[in-house]
Design an enzyme around this catalytic site. Sequence first.
Site, PDB file in Angstrom:
ATOM      1  CB  SER A 126      -0.633  -0.374  -0.323  1.00  0.00           C
ATOM      2  OG  SER A 126       0.170  -0.835   0.742  1.00  0.00           O
ATOM      3  CG  ASP A 139      11.738  -0.941   0.079  1.00  0.00           C
ATOM      4  OD1 ASP A 139      11.096  -1.915  -0.336  1.00  0.00           O
ATOM      5  OD2 ASP A 139      11.200   0.081   0.531  1.00  0.00           O
ATOM      6  CG  HIS A 165       3.881   2.339  -0.506  1.00  0.00           C
ATOM      7  ND1 HIS A 165       4.475   1.679   0.541  1.00  0.00           N
ATOM      8  CD2 HIS A 165       2.587   1.891  -0.528  1.00  0.00           C
ATOM      9  CE1 HIS A 165       3.603   0.882   1.126  1.00  0.00           C
ATOM     10  NE2 HIS A 165       2.446   0.980   0.499  1.00  0.00           N
ATOM     11  CG  HIS A 212      10.170   2.839   8.153  1.00  0.00           C
ATOM     12  ND1 HIS A 212       9.064   3.060   8.942  1.00  0.00           N
ATOM     13  CD2 HIS A 212       9.786   1.928   7.217  1.00  0.00           C
ATOM     14  CE1 HIS A 212       8.057   2.316   8.508  1.00  0.00           C
ATOM     15  NE2 HIS A 212       8.463   1.617   7.474  1.00  0.00           N
ATOM     16  NE  ARG A 245       9.199  -4.441   6.802  1.00  0.00           N
ATOM     17  CZ  ARG A 245       8.590  -3.464   6.121  1.00  0.00           C
ATOM     18  NH1 ARG A 245       7.523  -3.743   5.398  1.00  0.00           N
ATOM     19  NH2 ARG A 245       9.045  -2.228   6.160  1.00  0.00           N
TER      20      ARG A 245
END
Length: 466
Positions: free
Chosen positions: A273, A404, A303, A349, A358
């Site tokens: 992005s 995620d 993504h 990742h 995160r």
Amino acid sequence: MLGVQALVVDKKINSRSRPFICNKMFQTAVRRRVATLKQRFAETLPEIRERLTKVKKEQGSKVIGTVTIEQLIGGMRGVTGLLTETSRLDAYKGIKFRGLSLPECQVRLPSAKREPLPEAIFYLLLTGEVPSNEQVEELRNDLIERARGLPEHTKTIINDLPKDMHPMTQLSIGVLSLQTGSHFAKAYSRGIKKNDYWEYAYEDAMDLVARIPEIAARIYRNKYKDGQIAEVDPNLDMGANFSRQLGWEDIDFWELMRLYLTIHCDHEGGNVSAHATHLVGSALSDPFYSYSAGLNGLAGPLHGLANQECLRFLLSCQEKVGENPSEEEVEHFVKEVLESGQVVPGYGHAVLRVTDPRFVCQMDFAKRVMPEDKLCKVVRKMYRVVPRVLKEQGKTKNPYPNVDAHSGALLMHFGMKEFDFYTALFGVSRALGCMASYVWDRALLLPIERPGSVTIENLEEFAQKQ
């Protein structure tokens, strides 16, 4: 903490006890002053430009990296080839926003309750400075004024879109519809100096950041609810207003949204992005064209769409072994999944080789706010089981969870069960980082991106010569 009046601890909050309540004299004084964020950007720009010019002039011929054939074929993974001021991702230390880790951001950035305010992280990304409470308040007022300027044609377009259209398609269309008001496009068409590009880019970027929350909220309310949307409350921050427009008055959800918008805002420049936004912007396409392209990249399953797959995986585990499985049952389930040829979503990742900070922030939030949530408990058990199993089976270079792996479980706790909308939330957050980077791209006069390419025959010839 910001605001004259503190937040109450009740789940519901009324208009008399909302944060950021300012007296009219203060609000009037704020509006009369020039926006300090733009001032600070302009003040820091000459030094940054000078540093970049000096590095290019004195060190420009030096080699910063080499590219292997494997990297060339494999999507340029690990190839250093972009300049991104806003954040840096270290494989073993995680993400740092302007040199600050996520825990440092949580401590140092202004907040309404505990989690950083989205306006504060945006200020940090643009200037590299930790803002004061007053600077965040001023930025918040500026963004609210811009949010009120959402074009009527944008509202009409969103309202007329088919309800079965994917939220990300709608979000991309909504952002693109803002292009009619682009300050950058209009200024460029009438002729402006390159050194002034950033000022018009800044105005567009601010408009986009201010208006994308309502665009996303309208999509959510149209597609899943009654189509009604709350007005922006001038006394609330972006996270709280976005939550209310989605339909949540729960102040814990407001806190989750502040955290969500902060941790997803930026992840250096090479993710799809951010890179798509940078690439399209390098052709001097305005921020609306550019970020619409970034959203289209974010919509991909490798993504931004990944958080939905992680949630489905967690729910399938509960369906198979019960709502409160033991670690042994979770391990058996994970091994069955791997033996069937499938992957465990949310683990691994492209860059990180440690647990995603995160993920840790979200896990800490869950322990603090919803310690007995069954799905979040499954997430924690997965965290204890999956890395060990993946290491044993040699399935991945990085067996640790990424962002995620947890976000869907948090949203489910508060009743947001519409999986397809999760990536749109990601899109609202990522606008902060992409727009900050867009402004810097224009400020530093970065050229159009045009890497060279080769054919398979070229590679074979090169290999033969070697």
